[in-house]
Enzyme design. Structure first.
Site, PDB file in Angstrom:
ATOM      1  N   HIS A 131       1.023  -0.998  -0.115  1.00  0.00           N
ATOM      2  CA  HIS A 131      -0.137  -0.050  -0.037  1.00  0.00           C
ATOM      3  C   HIS A 131       0.495   0.741   0.159  1.00  0.00           C
ATOM      4  CE1 HIS A 131       0.273   0.046   4.665  1.00  0.00           C
ATOM      5  NE2 HIS A 131       0.423   1.416   4.121  1.00  0.00           N
ATOM      6  N   ASP A 161      -0.265  -7.860   1.150  1.00  0.00           N
ATOM      7  CA  ASP A 161       0.347  -5.836   1.529  1.00  0.00           C
ATOM      8  C   ASP A 161       2.137  -5.983   2.115  1.00  0.00           C
ATOM      9  OD1 ASP A 161       1.085  -3.819   1.514  1.00  0.00           O
ATOM     10  OD2 ASP A 161       0.396  -3.563   3.830  1.00  0.00           O
ATOM     11  N   SER A 235       4.472   2.862   7.847  1.00  0.00           N
ATOM     12  CA  SER A 235       4.281   1.907   7.062  1.00  0.00           C
ATOM     13  C   SER A 235       5.562   1.309   6.236  1.00  0.00           C
ATOM     14  CB  SER A 235       3.471   1.316   6.298  1.00  0.00           C
ATOM     15  OG  SER A 235       2.364   1.756   6.473  1.00  0.00           O
TER      16      SER A 235
END
Length: 398
Positions: A131, A161, A235
């Protein structure tokens, strides 16, 4: 003639021996060894398992661990072109007749976002979240030493992911892979990343739980839960142990405010390493698939099926014409084992099926009408998910 044959045999033997030595010691010298996808081999550093002294005293400071890991964690800046629709009044012919195009808005703009990544190889491979780089048409990586470079996407896997990008730079500091399978609840961990774009930041916490599934974040889940502060921008960053070895890739938080509430999730290195190697070698990830919809057994369902416990995965639907349908699997069957491996719940079943090779014949064990039945299925290839189903924004979930 016999002498010529001996000379030929000796020559072939010498050539094969030379190729074996070169392919073992210096494989990059061989012309068929490519770099960056298409069968490439990535060289990573892996920590020696320290199971002999599990109760060793902790250091008074974690500076050494932070200094070891920080140079290998990078900031990832992405941008993409976003289309902007015109003002609704511009669609009115009467409005356009009087005012022309003077109020028309620009048709596109560039949207920027940020994240983190981990340098996993001196060849320039960087592990991050899918993402973070999804739909980006420009990716820039900034190292802790101030260097910057454009990166290109090698491949990504929306269902875990994870993604791999690559930069062409020399003398890259690489992360040492730890052993996430040896992690224990209560272990101290450090989260390293670029939260809110303020710059590289280290936070400390403990492992709150292991093997977290059914979070609704990814299709395939096996998370380390930690209370180390993880915020938007973290992230793709690193979760490391007290020795500075990578044990997870930070990927999501549970938050009602957008900030850290002490519930963060990281993808284990055991999963990340496997996915990363597939992406580097082939550009993507191939998984097994049988074409069924499953759900967990609740206590009520187990009682209705006269099961002694809730172990297993209940088949709620079978895709017509799919591998399971062709093999005779029916809705209402309960999968209790895949190739002899017990199925505890639907998440375990999904992982076991995904690990199968497309094209192979695999035996699954089901319970049908309280009778155990073995069914052989010709495993298919798992299709790519639809874009809207690839992931739920992991930076803020309820």
């Amino acid at each position: 003639m016999h002498k010529l044959w001996l000379i030929f045999a000796q020559t072939v033997t010498i050539v094969l021996a030379a190729l074996f030595v070169v392919s073992t010691l210096r494989p990059e010298l061989l012309p068929w060894q490519s770099r960056g996808g298409g069968g490439a081999v990535v060289t990573i550093k892996e920590a020696v398992s320290d199971t002999a002294h599990p109760n060793a005293p902790l250091p008074a400071s974690f500076s050494a661990a932070a200094q070891k890991a920080m140079p290998s964690v990078v900031n990832v800046f992405t941008s993409k072109e976003v289309k902007i629709s015109s003002h609704p009044l511009m669609e009115d012919p009467m409005f356009r007749r009087f005012f022309g195009d003077r109020f028309e808005s620009p048709q596109s703009r560039r949207a920027s976002s940020l994240g983190s990544g981990v340098i996993v190889s001196s060849e320039g491979y960087i592990l991050t979240n899918h993402h973070v780089i999804e739909a980006a048409d420009e990716i820039e990586v900034a190292l802790a030493d101030g260097r910057k470079a454009k990166a290109r996407v090698i491949g990504s896997d929306p269902e875990t992911d994870l993604a791999v990008v690559r930069v062409d730079m020399e003398a890259l500091p690489t992360m040492t892979f730890g052993h996430s399978d040896n992690a224990r609840v209560g272990d101290i961990v450090l989260a390293i990343g670029n939260p809110f774009g303020v710059g590289q930041t280290v936070t400390m916490g403990i492992i709150s739980a292991l093997g977290r599934t059914h979070m609704g974040i990814n299709t395939f889940e096996n998370f380390i839960q930690t209370d180390a502060a993880i915020n938007p921008g973290n992230s793709g960053g690193a979760l490391v142990d007290v020795s500075g070895n990578l044990i997870g890739i930070n990927t999501a938080i549970v938050s009602r405010t957008g900030g850290s509430l002490g519930i963060g999730f990281a993808i284990t290195t055991s999963v990340a390493k496997q996915i990363m190697e597939q992406i580097i070698q082939t550009g993507g990830v191939t998984r097994g698939w049988i074409g069924v919809e499953v759900q967990d057994l609740t206590a009520e369902l187990a009682e209705s099926f006269k099961r002694p416990n809730t172990n297993g995965a209940l088949i709620a639907g079978v895709l017509k014409g799919g591998p399971a349908d062709r093999a005779g699997v029916k809705p209402g069957d309960i999968i209790v084992a895949v190739k002899g491996s017990p199925v505890v719940d639907s998440s375990v079943m999904l992982n076991l099926i995904a690990a199968l090779l497309p094209g192979e014949a695999a035996n699954i064990t089901v319970m049908r009408n309280q009778t155990e039945k073995s069914i052989q299925i010709n495993v298919g290839k798992r299709p790519m998910p639809a874009p809207q189903d690839q992931y739920q924004d992991p930076d803020a979930i309820d």
